[in-house]
Write an enzyme that holds these catalytic residues in place. Structure first.
Site, PDB file in Angstrom:
ATOM      1  N   ASP A   1      27.344  37.506  36.741  1.00  0.00           N
ATOM      2  CA  ASP A   1      26.941  37.532  38.139  1.00  0.00           C
ATOM      3  C   ASP A   1      27.986  38.369  38.884  1.00  0.00           C
ATOM      4  O   ASP A   1      29.069  38.635  38.341  1.00  0.00           O
ATOM      5  CB  ASP A   1      26.916  36.081  38.643  1.00  0.00           C
TER       6      ASP A   1
ATOM      7  N   ASP B   1      28.827  38.468  42.894  1.00  0.00           N
ATOM      8  CA  ASP B   1      29.599  37.861  43.981  1.00  0.00           C
ATOM      9  C   ASP B   1      30.256  36.570  43.505  1.00  0.00           C
ATOM     10  O   ASP B   1      29.586  35.690  42.983  1.00  0.00           O
ATOM     11  CB  ASP B   1      28.664  37.557  45.157  1.00  0.00           C
TER      12      ASP B   1
ATOM     13  N   ASP C   1      29.233  31.800  39.216  1.00  0.00           N
ATOM     14  CA  ASP C   1      30.100  30.961  40.045  1.00  0.00           C
ATOM     15  C   ASP C   1      29.307  29.863  40.743  1.00  0.00           C
ATOM     16  O   ASP C   1      29.874  29.091  41.491  1.00  0.00           O
ATOM     17  CB  ASP C   1      30.849  31.804  41.079  1.00  0.00           C
TER      18      ASP C   1
HETATM   19 MG   LIG Z   1      27.754  34.528  42.677  1.00  0.00          MG
END
Ligand SMILES: [Mg+2]
Length: 359
Positions: A25, A27, A244
């Site tokens: 991923d 961000d 995250d």
């Molecule tokens: Mg993310």
């Protein structure tokens, strides 16, 4: 420890061992705001020397080439083909719903119009053009006019009425098909947190009384797109997905049959991990991406039900979580505590958890 004990090894293979592709991923994993997250670039470049590395993003506002350009600016060695975007995944959904070459009404920006034209569709921004489907993805330029055009197009048949008619579920075609790139409620931008595509979809949903089919995480189409691209469809467990967020990244990766990493450099932290529901629990918990290539500590359930990760041991006493030994590493303590709670089959809110586990 006796020389002849049957002690299990403290270390297991690294998260990347045996993997065909490592997917990240963006961000909260690769960057936060304008800058790269510490250790992310060097660690992913090191992995990329011997394993294919790809990137999965729900953000539909940019083209894959533009995302790749940004990652190269941050110092990552990647090509345009390493980016799997939600507009690309949405194209596969669309192909199942409309005829090739159809006219598609766009709520969104360049990330969507580029993929549509590349795939032979005609782009319109007006419901007057009698579109065969609506596609909706985030762009900072989306405003009321685009949302209204989508509502007019989706409401073109009288069966879809928000207040009097039958509300149908995702994918049901009371009117023309509606595809959303993703349903993230918020989007982090330089000045803070702003409404994301899910919030804008929700505005149209309120007006038309039905829901779109969704391409992005945690839904499967974007993971299917990655599996096709990187050749892991037949053996999804050979792909490692790093995110995250538990509710999009880890849930989606798990659904896709991939192995999953939760890295603590973004949104979700100890508290969310301890409370993670079945389906959103990662295979690995890492402080940062350097640990991708390091041996992962074995998570050992002892005979008494306590869990040991290296020097850290946590036990469940009734509904109390007890730290038996802290070990030398706070993350090992968290890994052990998560396993105790997850193994219990009980909900987190019933437990008394020592504060030091999640502060
Ligand atoms: Mg993310």
């Amino acid at each position: 420890m006796s020389l002849f004990s049957k002690k299990q090894p403290e270390l297991a293979p690294s998260p990347i061992e045996g993997k065909v592709v490592v997917l990240a991923d963006l961000d909260g994993v690769v960057y936060a705001g304008p800058g790269a997250i510490p250790h992310a670039v060097e660690s992913l470049n090191a992995v990329a020397e011997h394993i294919r590395v790809g990137y999965i993003t729900n953000n539909a506002s940019r083209t894959a080439a533009s995302v790749a350009g940004h990652l190269r600016e941050l110092g990552l060695s990647c090509s345009d083909e390493d980016i799997v975007s939600s507009p690309q995944a949405a194209m596969h959904l669309l192909a199942e719903l409309v005829e090739p070459g159809s006219t598609i009404l766009v709520v969104g920006g360049e990330g969507l119009t580029y993929e549509l034209e590349k795939n032979g569709y005609v782009v319109t921004f007006s419901a007057e053009d009698n579109p065969a489907a609506v596609i909706q993805g985030f762009s900072p330029d989306v405003g009321w006019k685009q949302l209204a055009e989508a509502s007019f197009a989706l409401n073109a048949r009288p069966t879809a009425d928000a207040f009097g008619g039958t509300v149908t579920g995702a994918g049901e075609t009371a009117g023309i098909p509606w595809v959303a790139t993703n349903m993230d409620w918020t989007i982090p931008v330089a000045r803070g947190v702003a409404p994301g595509n899910g919030t804008l979809v929700s505005a149209v949903h309120t007006a038309v009384g039905r829901l779109p089919v969704v391409a992005g995480k945690p839904e499967l189409p974007i993971f299917d797109e990655a599996a096709r691209r990187f050749g892991t469809a037949a053996a999804p467990e050979t792909a490692l997905f790093i995110g995250d967020r538990l509710d999009t990244d880890v849930m989606g990766g798990n659904r896709a049959g991939m192995k999953t990493v939760l890295v603590l450099t973004g949104i979700d932290q100890a508290k969310q991990l301890l409370a993670a529901p079945v389906g959103s629990r990662p295979d690995y918990i890492l402080n940062d991406l350097r640990e991708l290539s390091e041996p992962y500590p074995a998570v050992i359930t002892n005979k008494d039900g306590s869990v040991t990760v290296r020097g850290a041991t946590v036990r469940k006493d009734g509904m109390n979580l007890t730290i038996v030994s802290r070990g030398e590493n706070k993350l090992d303590l968290l890994r052990a505590a998560c396993q105790v709670i997850w193994d219990s089959g009980l909900a987190i809110f019933g437990f008394t958890v020592p504060e030091e586990l999640y502060i």
